[in-house]
Design an enzyme around this catalytic site. Structure first.
Site, PDB file in Angstrom:
ATOM      1  N   LYS A 121       4.475   2.925  -3.148  1.00  0.00           N
ATOM      2  CA  LYS A 121       4.791   1.586  -2.663  1.00  0.00           C
ATOM      3  C   LYS A 121       5.750   0.919  -3.632  1.00  0.00           C
ATOM      4  CE  LYS A 121       2.613  -2.808  -1.524  1.00  0.00           C
ATOM      5  NZ  LYS A 121       1.358  -3.502  -1.254  1.00  0.00           N
ATOM      6  N   LYS A 138       6.125   3.361   1.477  1.00  0.00           N
ATOM      7  CA  LYS A 138       6.388   2.007   1.974  1.00  0.00           C
ATOM      8  C   LYS A 138       7.414   1.315   1.099  1.00  0.00           C
ATOM      9  CE  LYS A 138       3.932  -2.309   2.269  1.00  0.00           C
ATOM     10  NZ  LYS A 138       2.880  -3.030   1.633  1.00  0.00           N
TER      11      LYS A 138
HETATM   12  C1  PBG Z   1      -0.828  -6.264   0.368  1.00  0.00           C
HETATM   13  C2  PBG Z   1       0.201  -5.769   1.326  1.00  0.00           C
HETATM   14  C3  PBG Z   1       1.528  -6.170   1.491  1.00  0.00           C
HETATM   15  C4  PBG Z   1       2.015  -5.483   2.584  1.00  0.00           C
HETATM   16  C5  PBG Z   1       1.007  -4.655   3.037  1.00  0.00           C
HETATM   17  N1  PBG Z   1      -0.104  -4.844   2.229  1.00  0.00           N
HETATM   18  C6  PBG Z   1       2.292  -7.183   0.751  1.00  0.00           C
HETATM   19  C7  PBG Z   1       2.754  -6.930  -0.609  1.00  0.00           C
HETATM   20  O1  PBG Z   1       2.467  -5.906  -1.228  1.00  0.00           O
HETATM   21  O2  PBG Z   1       3.405  -7.828  -1.112  1.00  0.00           O
HETATM   22  C8  PBG Z   1       3.381  -5.631   3.175  1.00  0.00           C
HETATM   23  C9  PBG Z   1       3.472  -5.345   4.635  1.00  0.00           C
HETATM   24  C10 PBG Z   1       4.708  -5.827   5.287  1.00  0.00           C
HETATM   25  O3  PBG Z   1       5.630  -6.364   4.649  1.00  0.00           O
HETATM   26  O4  PBG Z   1       4.776  -5.674   6.513  1.00  0.00           O
HETATM   27  N2  PBG Z   1      -0.616  -5.917  -0.946  1.00  0.00           N
END
Ligand code: PBG
Length: 336
Positions: free
Chosen positions: A203, A256
């Site tokens: 991520k 992601k």
């Molecule tokens: C929680 C999380 C996030 C997303 C999914 N789980 C936000 C982040 O990490 O800031 C992002 C999902 C999206 O942008 O559609 N940590």
């Protein structure tokens, strides 16, 4: 005039694609997809009778639990049967206690979805603290730094509470070190050995999460998430994160965002022996919507290419706010 093909003897074989009608084109497609690969992310919030559109994500809503069933019904009818829940609590505190409360928003939504849909829907939950902490970070703080190890206990507790409320699978998105193992141990210790973990393994710290943070009210109050999310310049680090999570017991690993990271999807898919998921995040959705609204791009064509791109890169699971639209494109035979 009749078209003529000149065939010369000993002509060098020119590069040539298979040409032909739609039947042949479909016959030789290299990438095949169907609806069972899609997961739809859904925002649930406290309150009653609420279905509020997210300003930066036109067409996406925050639902109160009584309004959510209509959306779930629609999804099921479109053939999308996997949902990932994100909770928006009314109350936040330093320790993010709403994340693991028995009557937390996600826990309540799970019980209701299970009551109404039984096993017809596959219920997945995002496991993280950032929607529940007053400071908006993904874990407990020590000064201005996220305190990794004490956070693990709360993440494990959160995952367990989701499973006890009916989740079929949990998806930790916090990026703390060791959380997959901590969650696995906690679930196993309570007899939930069959519940899979889909880890947000790779991520990246990304501007593409902007609209999500608006949707969930989870932007960090200070600083950023760069100390626990990854630097987008790095590829090998992505391999390392994926391997570590598999080692800790992740059943599916996620990359992601999806759009700017398809090289990483390919890399991870070639590397690990578990399925790979790609998450087309909120900013990807928002860009397409904005571009289409202005008439700059054709929405359906663009979302089809984004999705197939992720599958072609090696994803076998695709999380997207466009899941219902993709299902429809499959029904019409445009992709599949
Ligand atoms: C929680 C999380 C996030 C997303 C999914 N789980 C936000 C982040 O990490 O800031 C992002 C999902 C999206 O942008 O559609 N940590």
């Amino acid at each position: 005039m009749e078209c003529q093909t000149v065939v010369k003897e000993n002509m060098i074989q020119r590069p040539r694609r298979l040409r032909g009608n739609g039947i042949l084109r479909k016959m030789v497609r290299e990438t095949r997809v169907d609806k069972s690969s899609l997961i739809y992310p859904l925002f649930v919030r406290e309150g009653k009778g609420i279905c509020e559109e997210i300003a930066t994500m036109p067409g996406q809503y925050r639902y109160s639990i009584d309004q959510m069933s209509h959306k779930l019904e629609q999804l099921k009818n479109s053939g999308v049967d996997s949902v990932m829940f994100f909770g928006i609590p009314d109350y936040k505190d330093e320790a993010g206690s709403g994340a693991y409360a028995q009557d937390g928003i996600v826990q309540k939504a799970l019980r209701e979805a299970r009551r109404q849909f039984g096993k017809e829907l596959y219920l997945i939950t995002d496991v993280c603290m950032c929607e529940y902490t007053s400071h908006g970070h993904c874990g407990l703080l020590c000064g201005e730094e996220v305190d990794n190890d004490p956070t693990l206990e709360l993440l494990a507790k959160t995952a367990l509470s989701h499973v006890q409320a009916g989740a079929d699978m949990v998806a930790p998105s916090d990026m703390m070190d060791g959380r997959v193992l901590a969650i696995r141990n906690e679930l196993d210790g309570h007899g939930f050995t069959q519940i899979p973990i889909m880890s947000y393994a790779v991520k990246y710290a990304s501007g593409f999460y902007g609209p999500f943070r608006e949707a969930a009210g989870s932007a960090p109050a200070f600083g950023d998430r760069k100390s626990y999310q990854m630097d987008f310049h790095n590829r090998k680090e992505g391999r390392k994160e994926a391997l570590l999570d598999v080692d800790e017991g992740a059943d599916i690993v996620m990359v992601k965002p999806a759009l700017a990271y398809q090289d990483i999807v390919r890399e991870v898919a070639d590397l690990v022996e578990v399925p790979v998921a790609a998450y087309s995040v909120s900013g990807e959705y928002a860009m397409v919507k904005a571009g289409a609204k202005l008439g700059y791009v054709e929405e359906e064509r663009v979302i089809a290419e984004m999705a197939i791109g992720a599958f072609r890169a090696g994803a076998s699971v695709y999380l997207t706010y466009f899941a219902p639209e993709l299902a429809e494109l499959m029904d019409r035979g445009e992709i599949g």
